[in-house]
Write a protein that holds these residues in place. Structure first.
Motif, PDB file in Angstrom:
ATOM      1  N   CYS A 112       0.885  -1.324  -0.028  1.00 24.33           N
ATOM      2  CA  CYS A 112      -0.018   0.079   0.008  1.00 24.33           C
ATOM      3  C   CYS A 112       0.875   1.148  -0.034  1.00 24.33           C
ATOM      4  O   CYS A 112       1.983   1.214   0.551  1.00 24.33           O
ATOM      5  N   CYS A 116      -2.769   3.251   7.137  1.00 25.02           N
ATOM      6  CA  CYS A 116      -3.727   3.718   7.867  1.00 25.02           C
ATOM      7  C   CYS A 116      -3.729   3.068   9.236  1.00 25.02           C
ATOM      8  O   CYS A 116      -3.434   1.854   9.255  1.00 25.02           O
ATOM      9  N   CYS A 119      -6.072  -0.144   9.082  1.00 24.78           N
ATOM     10  CA  CYS A 119      -6.062  -1.056   8.311  1.00 24.78           C
ATOM     11  C   CYS A 119      -6.449  -2.572   8.795  1.00 24.78           C
ATOM     12  O   CYS A 119      -5.611  -3.171   9.467  1.00 24.78           O
ATOM     13  N   ARG A 225      -6.586   7.707   9.283  1.00 17.47           N
ATOM     14  CA  ARG A 225      -5.672   7.177   8.174  1.00 17.47           C
ATOM     15  C   ARG A 225      -4.261   7.676   8.236  1.00 17.47           C
ATOM     16  O   ARG A 225      -3.299   7.232   7.338  1.00 17.47           O
TER      17      ARG A 225
HETATM   18  S1  SF4 Z   1      -6.808   0.720   4.765  1.00 17.66           S
HETATM   19 FE1  SF4 Z   1      -5.250   2.157   4.393  1.00 17.66          FE
HETATM   20  S2  SF4 Z   1      -2.963   1.247   4.623  1.00 17.66           S
HETATM   21 FE2  SF4 Z   1      -4.811  -0.427   4.404  1.00 17.66          FE
HETATM   22  S3  SF4 Z   1      -4.994  -0.919   2.307  1.00 17.66           S
HETATM   23 FE3  SF4 Z   1      -6.311   0.566   2.538  1.00 17.66          FE
HETATM   24  S4  SF4 Z   1      -5.314   2.378   2.242  1.00 17.66           S
HETATM   25 FE4  SF4 Z   1      -3.810   0.857   2.393  1.00 17.66          FE
END
Ligand code: SF4
Ligand code: SF4
Length: 463
Positions: A112, A116, A119, A225
């Protein structure tokens, strides 16, 4: 010896759960669904921790109404595992499961470009692990064994747009028998790379962006986030609007953080022709998050905030349980008409007879059901002939007396449908072995299909 002392007003039925105090996922504990002061609780009995109460709804009447919406299950066409240890240790999909995958998630990478705080998959830059095309083909084969014509595949991650073969994967899945394909994204690549959006648009109809969109406030985004993504959201939406690429806004709701923004986000979404609706997800204890305690919010609380916001026209009658998994998913559908740069919404779910909703053969993917869309349009349109079989006197009366005028263009379709979905997943706090058997969101692996909640909980499966 453990002490049992909680009092309650009503006992509804017995089930099993996990103890959220010790968090032991190796052992189910007995639990009762009880009502106290109009709240619904899982009253759990743990041999180690004693009794505990987990709040699962703040609206006992709505919780009970969910039972009335239960429909006959659409079962998987095949199973990947046997019943050995019992639910939830035999995922999946095992012969005990009472629902097919309405929504099949293909996790194509753990990589990613964000990290976040909430996550599910604990993704971050450098985590890598892109799935190969061979894996993707095996995942599709697994899904097609379980469901020969899937309603909805959602490509997810990690951030799927970091996968070097993302377009190849999307084209491959789009060419499969799936009715609707979604890309779950944080929007960074969409905001920054117009040529990528052009390629997405070229995938044609039946493709949609599932855009992370938790808040309009910088401090909330930083909390959830880890960074302020507001400008990214705006830039992504600007380009998606330009290409009129179907988009759903997806909001994770944390009590005390952004639950006061539910009405604002619905209001914001009405500025965009490309936005087909908003999905609200109560925060779940999974991956990089601890959702115990103050941050938890129930489906019923989110539903109430939607209903209470006077700016949107959704009433309690319009926000109904989704029949395939009524306690965990609430929906409200509306016909949508852009007037200038603002969407007029005409809710219809409260107008459609319950029998029609509960006998519907599809499930969450109403969008690809032309008959259902036609019903929505007909319910609110004044210039469309309506079928007697599905239009009650009450609806006629409402249509002809006080329903707002809605002139349906001849090419009406998905672009004119707007929906609010509230989707609650399970964790050790709200886990109920009855409801988990109806979960319709599945993680697809090369050799099995696992309900999204049990996948994220870290349960050790028997096979
Ligand atoms: S929640 Fe945030 S860290 Fe997890 S995959 Fe989605 S954008 Fe990426
Ligand atoms: S959650 Fe479903 S697939 Fe998993 S063990 Fe229970 S019934 Fe089987």
């Amino acid at each position: 010896m453990a002490h049992y002392s909680q009092s309650y007003d009503l006992f509804w039925h017995a089930t099993q759960s996990f103890c959220h105090l010790c968090g032991n996922l190796h052992r189910l504990v007995d639990a009762h669904i009880v009502v106290k002061d109009s709240n619904v609780y899982l009253r759990k009995f743990c041999p180690t921790c004693g009794e505990s109460m987990a709040l699962i709804s703040t609206d006992a009447a709505y919780y009970q109404q969910c039972n009335e919406y239960l429909k006959a299950p659409d079962l998987p066409e095949a199973h990947n595992t046997q019943v050995l240890r019992g639910c939830p240790y035999d995922c999946g999909v095992c012969p005990q499961h009472q629902n097919h995958p309405c929504l099949a998630l293909f996790n194509i990478t753990n990589e990613c470009n964000m990290a976040c705080n909430i996550c599910y998959f604990s993704s971050h830059p450098g985590k890598g692990n892109h799935r190969s095309m061979e894996d993707i083909r095996a995942m599709l084969a697994t899904l097609l064994r379980v469901e020969s014509q899937p309603d909805l595949i959602q490509v997810t991650g990690g951030e799927p747009t970091t996968h070097p073969q993302i377009l190849e994967i999307l084209r491959y899945l789009k060419a499969s028998p799936v009715r609707h394909l979604m890309l779950n994204t944080n929007g960074i690549r969409i905001a920054q790379e117009e040529s990528f959006v052009k390629e997405l648009k070229a995938l044609g109809g039946g493709f949609e962006i599932y855009l992370q969109f938790d808040s309009l406030r910088s401090d909330v985004l930083r909390d959830i986030r880890g960074r302020d993504t507001h400008d990214i959201h705006l830039a992504a939406l600007e380009i998606l609007e330009r290409y009129n690429l179907s988009t759903t806004l997806v909001c994770v709701i944390k009590k005390g953080q952004n639950d006061d923004e539910i009405g604002d986000i619905i209001e914001f979404s009405r500025r965009y022709r490309c936005v087909r609706g908003v999905v609200f997800q109560p925060v779940q204890e999974a991956g990089r998050i601890e959702a115990q305690g103050d941050f938890r919010i129930t489906l019923s609380e989110i539903r109430q905030r939607v209903i209470d916001d006077v700016r949107n026209p959704f009433t309690a009658e319009d926000m109904i349980p989704l029949p395939c998994d009524p306690h965990k998913i609430g929906v409200g559908y509306a016909a949508k008409q852009m007037v200038g740069d603002y969407a007029q919404l005409f809710p219809v779910t409260g107008q459609i007879p319950k029998e029609m909703v509960t006998t519907h053969t599809g499930t969450i993917a109403f969008e690809q059901d032309r008959a259902f869309i036609k019903t929505i349009i007909e319910t609110v349109s004044l210039d469309t002939a309506m079928g007697e079989a599905i239009v009650s006197d009450k609806i006629k009366q409402k249509l002809f007396c006080c329903w707002p005028s809605f002139l349906a263009p001849s090419d009406m379709g998905y672009e004119h449908v707007y929906r609010i979905v509230i989707m609650e997943f399970s964790d050790s706090y709200n886990f109920d072995t009855t409801n988990i058997k109806r979960e319709c969101n599945f993680m697809i692996e090369p050799n099995r299909a696992i309900p999204f909640s049990t996948y994220n909980m870290g349960i050790k499966f028997s096979q």
